[in-house]
Scaffold this motif. Structure first.
Motif, short mmCIF file in Angstrom:
data_model
loop_
_atom_site.label_atom_id
_atom_site.label_comp_id
_atom_site.label_asym_id
_atom_site.label_seq_id
_atom_site.Cartn_x
_atom_site.Cartn_y
_atom_site.Cartn_z
N UNK A 172 3.37 2.91 -12.99
CA UNK A 172 2.34 1.94 -12.42
C UNK A 172 2.41 0.52 -11.57
N UNK A 173 1.84 0.59 -11.06
CA UNK A 173 0.17 0.71 -10.89
C UNK A 173 -0.48 1.51 -10.26
N UNK A 174 0.21 2.43 -10.18
CA UNK A 174 -0.16 3.69 -8.74
C UNK A 174 -0.65 3.18 -7.64
N UNK A 175 -0.27 1.82 -7.35
CA UNK A 175 -0.28 2.00 -5.61
C UNK A 175 -0.08 2.59 -4.73
N UNK A 176 -1.23 2.91 -3.59
CA UNK A 176 -0.86 4.68 -3.34
C UNK A 176 -1.02 5.66 -3.50
N UNK A 177 -2.23 5.92 -3.65
CA UNK A 177 -2.72 6.78 -5.38
C UNK A 177 -3.73 7.30 -4.33
N UNK A 178 -4.57 7.98 -3.40
CA UNK A 178 -5.40 8.35 -3.24
C UNK A 178 -5.86 8.90 -2.07
N UNK A 179 -7.48 9.20 -1.68
CA UNK A 179 -7.25 10.16 -0.41
C UNK A 179 -7.24 9.47 0.90
N UNK A 180 -6.53 8.01 1.07
CA UNK A 180 -6.75 7.22 2.38
C UNK A 180 -5.99 7.70 3.25
N UNK A 181 -6.00 7.53 4.26
CA UNK A 181 -5.18 7.40 5.37
C UNK A 181 -3.64 6.83 5.01
N UNK A 182 -2.88 5.43 4.46
CA UNK A 182 -1.87 5.33 4.20
C UNK A 182 -1.33 5.18 2.48
N UNK A 183 -1.92 6.49 1.43
CA UNK A 183 -1.33 6.68 1.13
C UNK A 183 -0.04 7.86 0.43
N UNK A 184 0.20 7.60 -0.04
CA UNK A 184 1.71 8.44 -0.79
C UNK A 184 1.84 9.57 -1.48
#
Length: 336
Positions: free
Chosen positions: A42-54
């Protein structure tokens, strides 16, 4: 003469020491060794389909402020979440905080969660919404029994190592390819449940904490496991005619500080083929008529008990030998 009391005390200390190793051999979650690039929190930063997502997700997965829901409590749903950064650690431990809950009553829920460390990611398939012929490690938290003839209770946790040649058998709940497992009561708890996967020096250990008391219990412990570096961590879940909410609260990866030999350090760990040093291939394992599973390797606990029995046998032999020797000495003195 050998003091039998001292020998017994030594044996007891040996038992206590062994039990401590079994129950305490788990990381305390030291933040110094937490690898944030491989952790989902949490808060789940870096989650998604973006270029910098982990972390990237697929299917019915829903990311909220409190949890990542892989599937809702609805029929025929599939979802997964995957780390986009390959792991190059030789020794690691993954702590997973999760919750499985739903409106289904006993035996009317499914199907469960799978945790992955595999060569490929985001490859939908029939095994808890992932590819069946995977390369790497899978730990299954199976909540529904597909085998009417099974002698085990569900939910059931099991592990499987695959080099792309084995297929998870849903009809037998993966029993022909599992490395070990245990039954656990994890559904509809008032609190989150925890699972730890440790891989170090070729040993795979799976521990569970289902009572939220910070007390780990061993589920699987097997040596001779070979896993390469450069694979990806992930989690997936699926529902069929029966369903559940499958929630991941966190996945925290810790680096284990372990020394390796120069030969191990010089090896190209990315070229290692996923395998397990068993006496027979997992696909040759067959259920016997008694319901026991043949071909399952000895767990660390069983090895410890065997070693303990051997030690006690040596102690008994030493005591008997000492008594016999003393009797002979006394007999010889009477003759002289």
């Amino acid at each position: 003469m050998v003091n039998f009391g001292v020998l017994v005390s030594t044996s007891v200390l040996f038992v206590v020491f062994g039990l401590c190793l079994v129950s305490c051999d788990i990381t305390d979650g030291n933040a110094e060794h937490l690898k944030r690039e491989h952790s989902l929190m949490k808060p789940y930063q870096g989650v998604g389909s973006g270029h910098s997502s982990q972390w990237d997700f697929w299917g019915s997965t829903l990311v909220t402020n409190s949890y990542v829901r892989l599937t809702p409590d609805e029929r025929s749903k599939q979802g997964s979440i995957w780390n986009t950064v390959p792991c190059h650690l030789k020794d690691w431990e993954m702590h997973v905080q999760f919750k499985i809950h739903g409106s289904g009553k006993k035996n009317l829920h499914g199907d469960g969660i799978a945790l992955w460390y595999t060569k490929d990611r985001l490859h939908p398939g029939p095994v808890f919404s992932n590819n069946a012929l995977f390369h790497g490690l899978a730990v299954f938290i199976d909540t529904y029994s597909n085998d009417d003839a099974t002698d085990r209770s569900f939910p059931f946790i099991s592990a499987m190592v695959n080099n792309g040649t084995l297929s998870y058998d849903h009809g037998k709940d993966g029993r022909s390819s599992e490395l070990g497992g245990c039954s656990v009561e994890i559904r509809n708890k008032d609190h989150e449940t925890y699972l730890a996967i440790r891989y170090s020096k070729g040993r795979l250990t799976v521990m569970v904490d289902v009572d939220d008391k910070n007390e780990w219990k061993e589920c699987i412990d097997i040596g001779g496991v070979r896993l390469p570096t450069g694979y990806f961590f992930g989690a997936s879940a699926a529902t069929g005619d029966l369903s559940d909410n499958h929630d991941i609260v966190s996945m925290k990866l810790y680096q284990l500080m372990v020394e390796h030999t120069p030969e191990e350090e010089s090896q190209d760990w990315t070229k290692i083929e996923p395998s397990v040093s068993l006496l027979k291939s997992p696909k040759d394992n067959i259920d016997d008529p008694t319901g026991n599973f043949r071909g399952t390797p000895l767990t660390g606990w069983k090895v410890f008990l065997l070693l303990l029995c051997a030690l006690l046998g040596i102690v008994v032999c030493a005591v008997v030998g000492a008594v016999v020797f003393q009797k002979r000495q006394e007999r010889n003195k009477r003759f002289y």
